[in-house]
Design a protein around this motif. Structure first.
Motif, PDB file in Angstrom:
ATOM      1  N   GLY A  95      -9.612  -2.956  -1.137  1.00 24.25           N
ATOM      2  CA  GLY A  95     -10.778  -3.689  -0.652  1.00 24.25           C
ATOM      3  C   GLY A  95     -10.424  -4.576   0.524  1.00 24.25           C
ATOM      4  N   ASP A  96     -11.423  -5.247   1.076  1.00 22.57           N
ATOM      5  CA  ASP A  96     -11.205  -6.135   2.216  1.00 22.57           C
ATOM      6  C   ASP A  96     -10.442  -7.396   1.821  1.00 22.57           C
ATOM      7  OD1 ASP A  96     -12.449  -4.520   4.097  1.00 22.57           O
ATOM      8  OD2 ASP A  96     -14.414  -5.444   3.785  1.00 22.57           O
ATOM      9  N   THR A  97     -10.726  -7.924   0.630  1.00 23.28           N
ATOM     10  CA  THR A  97     -10.094  -9.130   0.135  1.00 23.28           C
ATOM     11  C   THR A  97      -9.688  -8.913  -1.310  1.00 23.28           C
ATOM     12  OG1 THR A  97     -12.114 -10.112  -0.730  1.00 23.28           O
ATOM     13  CG2 THR A  97     -11.594 -10.580   1.596  1.00 23.28           C
ATOM     14  N   PRO A  98      -8.756  -9.708  -1.840  1.00 28.31           N
ATOM     15  CA  PRO A  98      -8.389  -9.541  -3.251  1.00 28.31           C
ATOM     16  C   PRO A  98      -9.594  -9.669  -4.205  1.00 28.31           C
ATOM     17  CG  PRO A  98      -6.776 -10.919  -2.143  1.00 28.31           C
ATOM     18  CD  PRO A  98      -7.911 -10.700  -1.173  1.00 28.31           C
ATOM     19  N   ALA A  99     -10.525 -10.526  -3.878  1.00 24.94           N
ATOM     20  CA  ALA A  99     -11.695 -10.724  -4.738  1.00 24.94           C
ATOM     21  C   ALA A  99     -12.687  -9.555  -4.676  1.00 24.94           C
ATOM     22  CB  ALA A  99     -12.407 -12.024  -4.364  1.00 24.94           C
ATOM     23  N   GLY A 100     -12.623  -8.775  -3.627  1.00 26.96           N
ATOM     24  CA  GLY A 100     -13.583  -7.671  -3.453  1.00 26.96           C
ATOM     25  C   GLY A 100     -12.952  -6.308  -3.607  1.00 26.96           C
ATOM     26  N   THR A 101     -12.022  -6.169  -4.539  1.00 32.95           N
ATOM     27  CA  THR A 101     -11.324  -4.898  -4.685  1.00 32.95           C
ATOM     28  C   THR A 101     -11.904  -4.007  -5.778  1.00 32.95           C
ATOM     29  OG1 THR A 101      -9.731  -5.874  -6.209  1.00 32.95           O
ATOM     30  CG2 THR A 101      -9.104  -5.798  -3.882  1.00 32.95           C
ATOM     31  N   THR A 102     -11.540  -2.738  -5.690  1.00 33.96           N
ATOM     32  CA  THR A 102     -11.855  -1.730  -6.682  1.00 33.96           C
ATOM     33  C   THR A 102     -10.548  -1.169  -7.197  1.00 33.96           C
ATOM     34  OG1 THR A 102     -13.906  -1.132  -5.548  1.00 33.96           O
ATOM     35  CG2 THR A 102     -12.985   0.510  -7.049  1.00 33.96           C
ATOM     36  N   LEU A 103     -10.428  -0.982  -8.495  1.00 33.34           N
ATOM     37  CA  LEU A 103      -9.236  -0.395  -9.071  1.00 33.34           C
ATOM     38  C   LEU A 103      -9.239   1.106  -8.791  1.00 33.34           C
ATOM     39  CD1 LEU A 103      -6.667  -0.728 -10.813  1.00 33.34           C
ATOM     40  CD2 LEU A 103      -8.108  -0.238 -12.805  1.00 33.34           C
ATOM     41  N   MET A 104      -8.112   1.586  -8.276  1.00 26.83           N
ATOM     42  CA  MET A 104      -7.954   3.012  -7.958  1.00 26.83           C
ATOM     43  C   MET A 104      -6.732   3.524  -8.711  1.00 26.83           C
ATOM     44  SD  MET A 104     -10.376   3.168  -5.610  1.00 26.83           S
ATOM     45  CE  MET A 104     -10.156   4.614  -4.593  1.00 26.83           C
ATOM     46  N   LYS A 105      -6.890   4.648  -9.397  1.00 25.84           N
ATOM     47  CA  LYS A 105      -5.775   5.246 -10.142  1.00 25.84           C
ATOM     48  C   LYS A 105      -5.325   6.525  -9.470  1.00 25.84           C
ATOM     49  CE  LYS A 105      -6.795   3.292 -14.639  1.00 25.84           C
ATOM     50  NZ  LYS A 105      -7.113   3.561 -16.041  1.00 25.84           N
ATOM     51  N   ALA A 106      -4.003   6.747  -9.501  1.00 27.93           N
ATOM     52  CA  ALA A 106      -3.435   7.946  -8.899  1.00 27.93           C
ATOM     53  C   ALA A 106      -4.007   9.184  -9.584  1.00 27.93           C
ATOM     54  CB  ALA A 106      -1.911   7.926  -9.001  1.00 27.93           C
ATOM     55  N   GLY A 107      -4.360  10.170  -8.761  1.00 23.08           N
ATOM     56  CA  GLY A 107      -4.986  11.371  -9.299  1.00 23.08           C
ATOM     57  C   GLY A 107      -4.066  12.537  -9.419  1.00 23.08           C
TER      58      GLY A 107
END
Length: 107
Positions: A95-107
């Motif tokens: 995300g742009d900032t730590p507060a505006g992130t999305t969790l992404m998992k390796a596929g």
């Protein structure tokens, strides 16, 4: 469009579209983020703690719905962050900032 909005749009499209056809899963580029030659996909898991900034993740251009002119996702970049307690090879936050992130998992 900011990177956070781009990531959220990709994540929402992935969930909304379901990427299935006739009961079988179809291939999809929606939601794919690449960091250090690894592909990650968004998850709905919201229980994570963001750590230090790792670098920049690449959001690939994607057009899974060529008949929908508003469905294309342009190429972009976003900050990649460490997820506390997880190896970056397993999961990152994007995300742009730590507060505006999305969790992404390796596929």
């Amino acid at each position: 469009m900011t990177a956070a909005r781009l990531v959220m749009t990709v994540a929402m499209l992935t969930v909304a579209l379901g990427c299935s056809s006739g009961g079988e899963a179809a291939g999809s580029c929606a939601g794919v983020v690449t960091y250090q030659n690894r592909d990650y996909l968004p998850t709905q898991d919201e229980d994570f703690t963001v750590g230090e900034r790792l670098g920049t993740a690449r959001i690939a251009e994607c057009d899974d719905t060529p008949d929908d002119p508003g469905g294309a996702i342009p190429e972009g970049t976003a900050n990649a962050y460490l997820v506390e307690g997880r190896d970056p090879a397993e999961a990152i936050a994007v995300g742009d900032t730590p507060a505006g992130t999305t969790l992404m998992k390796a596929g």
